[in-house]
Design a protein around this motif. Structure first.
Motif, short mmCIF file in Angstrom:
data_model
loop_
_atom_site.label_atom_id
_atom_site.label_comp_id
_atom_site.label_asym_id
_atom_site.label_seq_id
_atom_site.Cartn_x
_atom_site.Cartn_y
_atom_site.Cartn_z
N LEU A 71 0.94 -1.19 0.13
CA LEU A 71 -0.01 0.02 -0.11
C LEU A 71 0.95 1.26 0.10
CD1 LEU A 71 -2.73 1.47 0.20
CD2 LEU A 71 -2.71 1.17 2.61
N ILE A 72 0.71 1.81 -1.19
CA ILE A 72 1.63 3.05 -1.19
C ILE A 72 0.91 4.37 -0.85
CG2 ILE A 72 3.17 4.30 -3.06
CD1 ILE A 72 3.38 1.86 -4.73
N GLY A 73 1.45 5.40 -0.15
CA GLY A 73 0.79 6.41 0.30
C GLY A 73 1.71 7.67 -0.45
N ILE A 74 0.89 8.59 -1.05
CA ILE A 74 1.35 9.66 -1.88
C ILE A 74 1.07 10.67 -0.96
CG2 ILE A 74 1.77 10.89 -4.03
CD1 ILE A 74 0.99 8.51 -5.45
N LYS A 75 2.10 11.80 -0.54
CA LYS A 75 1.65 12.95 0.36
C LYS A 75 2.25 14.27 -0.33
CE LYS A 75 1.17 15.65 3.85
NZ LYS A 75 1.34 16.75 3.32
N PRO A 76 1.33 14.78 -1.15
CA PRO A 76 1.75 16.04 -1.58
C PRO A 76 1.55 17.22 -0.51
CG PRO A 76 -0.53 15.74 -2.31
CD PRO A 76 0.05 14.41 -1.42
N ASN A 77 1.86 18.73 -0.86
CA ASN A 77 1.73 19.53 -0.13
C ASN A 77 0.33 20.33 -0.52
OD1 ASN A 77 1.77 22.29 1.24
ND2 ASN A 77 3.59 22.00 1.85
N LEU A 78 -0.75 20.14 0.25
CA LEU A 78 -1.78 20.99 -0.31
C LEU A 78 -2.44 22.10 0.94
CD1 LEU A 78 -3.87 18.31 -2.06
CD2 LEU A 78 -2.19 19.75 -3.20
N VAL A 79 -1.31 22.63 1.14
CA VAL A 79 -1.64 23.47 2.54
C VAL A 79 -3.05 24.38 2.44
CG1 VAL A 79 -0.28 25.43 1.65
CG2 VAL A 79 -0.61 25.30 3.90
N ALA A 80 -3.28 24.98 1.29
CA ALA A 80 -4.65 25.65 1.27
C ALA A 80 -5.02 25.50 -0.27
CB ALA A 80 -4.19 27.33 1.33
N PRO A 81 -6.37 25.88 -0.63
CA PRO A 81 -6.78 25.77 -1.93
C PRO A 81 -6.32 26.76 -3.02
CG PRO A 81 -8.39 26.68 -0.42
CD PRO A 81 -7.60 26.29 0.37
N VAL A 82 -4.93 26.52 -3.21
CA VAL A 82 -4.48 27.49 -4.05
C VAL A 82 -3.64 26.90 -5.38
CG1 VAL A 82 -2.61 29.37 -4.23
CG2 VAL A 82 -4.16 29.26 -2.03
N PRO A 83 -3.98 27.21 -6.47
CA PRO A 83 -3.30 26.46 -7.56
C PRO A 83 -1.60 26.35 -7.63
CG PRO A 83 -4.98 27.67 -8.45
CD PRO A 83 -4.97 28.06 -6.97
N ALA A 84 -1.08 25.36 -7.86
CA ALA A 84 0.49 25.08 -7.72
C ALA A 84 1.46 26.28 -8.15
CB ALA A 84 0.74 23.80 -8.34
N GLU A 85 0.64 26.93 -9.45
CA GLU A 85 1.54 27.95 -10.10
C GLU A 85 1.48 29.18 -9.10
OE1 GLU A 85 -2.72 28.15 -12.22
OE2 GLU A 85 -1.23 26.46 -11.34
N PHE A 86 0.84 29.47 -8.20
CA PHE A 86 1.17 30.48 -6.90
C PHE A 86 2.24 30.35 -6.16
CE2 PHE A 86 -3.09 31.36 -8.57
CZ PHE A 86 -3.24 32.63 -8.59
N GLY A 87 2.95 29.12 -6.43
CA GLY A 87 3.91 28.77 -5.48
C GLY A 87 3.92 28.08 -4.03
N GLY A 88 2.45 27.62 -3.67
CA GLY A 88 2.34 27.10 -2.40
C GLY A 88 1.99 25.60 -2.33
N THR A 89 1.79 24.97 -3.60
CA THR A 89 1.12 23.55 -3.45
C THR A 89 1.67 22.67 -4.52
OG1 THR A 89 -0.65 24.12 -5.01
CG2 THR A 89 -1.03 24.19 -2.73
N THR A 90 1.74 21.29 -4.29
CA THR A 90 2.56 20.51 -5.03
C THR A 90 1.90 20.58 -6.39
OG1 THR A 90 3.09 19.11 -3.29
CG2 THR A 90 3.19 18.19 -5.58
N HIS A 91 2.41 20.41 -7.60
CA HIS A 91 1.92 20.42 -9.08
C HIS A 91 1.29 19.04 -9.04
CE1 HIS A 91 4.35 23.91 -9.39
NE2 HIS A 91 3.83 24.03 -10.63
N PRO A 92 0.13 19.06 -9.68
CA PRO A 92 -0.49 17.60 -10.02
C PRO A 92 0.12 17.02 -11.09
CG PRO A 92 -1.77 19.54 -10.82
CD PRO A 92 -0.67 20.30 -9.87
N GLU A 93 0.76 17.67 -11.82
CA GLU A 93 1.46 17.03 -13.03
C GLU A 93 2.63 15.97 -12.56
OE1 GLU A 93 0.76 21.28 -14.68
OE2 GLU A 93 0.88 20.29 -12.59
N VAL A 94 3.17 16.46 -11.24
CA VAL A 94 4.29 16.01 -10.71
C VAL A 94 3.70 14.24 -9.93
CG1 VAL A 94 5.99 15.73 -8.90
CG2 VAL A 94 5.60 17.62 -10.23
N VAL A 95 2.80 14.56 -9.30
CA VAL A 95 1.90 13.33 -8.67
C VAL A 95 1.38 12.48 -9.63
CG1 VAL A 95 0.16 12.58 -7.22
CG2 VAL A 95 1.51 14.55 -6.52
#
Length: 379
Positions: A37-61
């Motif tokens: 069972l593999i867990g993938i933990k991005p950083n989604l600190v707040a509802p802010v699109p990745a291009e603003f510099g705060g969250t993990t790009h969904p393309e990476v995941v």
């Protein structure tokens, strides 16, 4: 891949870059079995699109998921809990993870809704969400960025998203650094893939992206964070939890043992500025045990006031944090300062609300001083 090694890649096709990086790391061979069972933990600190510099790009995941599925792994889940004050479900939607989940058939786990269990982490007991304890292999996908309280946030601090909200608040009451270090004993990171595409160098929820178009991977979260410290012009000693985690045996912060391997063409490297906006703004704040969301919203509000040349008119310190509960003072933000003469309610109030509240406070005070001066002249 050695534990003392970081492998990096640059470019703009983030999904393919991710897959190339994983291939270079012989990633599939590191996972115990096809049934893990593999867990993938991005950083989604707040509802802010990745291009603003705060969250993990969904393309990476997406690149991680595609790689795993192409190598026969089917049991995986994406898990995260946004910071206190925002809902993870909203972050899943805004940050593109709901679409990703549906496209690849990978379930999303909202850690804010998970039960927690007590875990002994050295000499500290921490409440950790059950989802983090059930996985057989943990992939950490943090964003390399600045932080308004701890200077940097990357591998070690990203695991804080797998705590219940009550424990997150408790972390701040304990001073952040010591519990973050101990959390490294409670949640083992098997692989770290850092999103260094456009992380904000000052604010953890983004807003001022600094484009690097880089991904890098490693096995030691302490070494990763020590490297990030150096990249952002800090010593590891400037970020206490890094050295604390090393002393606890979570990993090594010895950069003299680090080797960095580039794959593909090395793009133009942008020089990361040494000066931090955050340091200038912190002088206006008196913070005691504040939660990341509350403090994180205050700093951008102060930045706006500074740009409008209003912050320099503020004589009082702005009090913020759990340490002000039941106390009195002149000026505070957040529900914890409800006993203050001027206080903004909310847990937390938004950056817009803080900006409007403080701007009104400054303008009203200026107006009152002008009127008092005029009355004095008439006498």
């Amino acid at each position: 891949m050695k534990k003392t090694e970081i492998i990096q890649i640059q470019g703009t096709d983030y999904k393919e870059m991710t897959k190339q990086l994983l291939e270079e790391c012989s990633f599939a061979t590191r996972i115990p079995s096809k049934n893990s069972l593999i867990g993938i933990k991005p950083n989604l600190v707040a509802p802010v699109p990745a291009e603003f510099g705060g969250t993990t790009h969904p393309e990476v995941v997406a690149g991680i998921v595609e790689y795993l599925q192409e190598h026969g792994f089917t049991r995986m889940q994406i898990m995260e809990g946004s910071w206190v004050g925002d809902k993870t479900e909203e972050s899943f939607d805004v940050c593109g993870y709901r679409t990703l989940s549906e496209q690849y058939g990978v379930p999303l786990v909202d850690a804010q809704k998970e039960k927690s269990v007590p875990v002994q982490c050295g000499d500290m007991e921490l409440q950790i969400c059950e989802c983090a304890r059930k996985v057989d292999f943990m992939i950490n996908v943090p964003v390399m960025k600045g932080h308004c309280q701890t200077k940097i946030t990357c591998a070690l601090k990203n695991m804080k998203g797998l705590l219940p909200n009550k424990e997150k608040r408790h972390f701040h009451a304990m001073g952040l650094h010591r519990p973050i270090a101990h959390l490294g004993l409670g949640i083992h990171q098997d692989f770290i893939l850092v999103d260094n595409i456009c992380g904000d160098l000052d604010f953890e929820d983004g807003g001022n992206p600094f484009v690097m178009n880089r991904l890098f991977a490693g096995l030691d979260p302490v070494l990763i964070d020590a490297y990030v410290c150096a990249e952002l012009h800090y010593r590891a000693a400037d970020v206490p939890y890094v050295k604390m985690a090393e002393e606890l045996g979570v990993g090594s912060a010895d950069l003299t043992q680090l080797s960095i391997r580039q794959i593909g063409e090395e793009g133009e490297k942008r020089e990361i500025p040494a000066k931090r906006k955050i340091v200038e703004l912190q002088d206006a704040v008196e913070e005691v045990e504040s939660c990341s969301a509350c403090y994180g919203y205050l700093i951008p509000a102060l930045d706006r006031l500074k740009e409008e040349e209003l912050l320099q008119e503020l004589d009082e310190k702005i009090c913020i944090g759990q340490g002000y509960r039941g106390k009195h003072g002149a000026l505070g933000v957040g529900s914890c300062t409800s006993g203050f003469a001027s206080s903004l309610k909310g847990c937390p109030p938004t950056d817009e609300q803080m900006y409007e509240f403080l701007k009104k406070y400054i303008v009203d005070k200026r107006k009152a001083e002008t009127e008092n001066s005029a009355r004095g002249e008439k006498r």
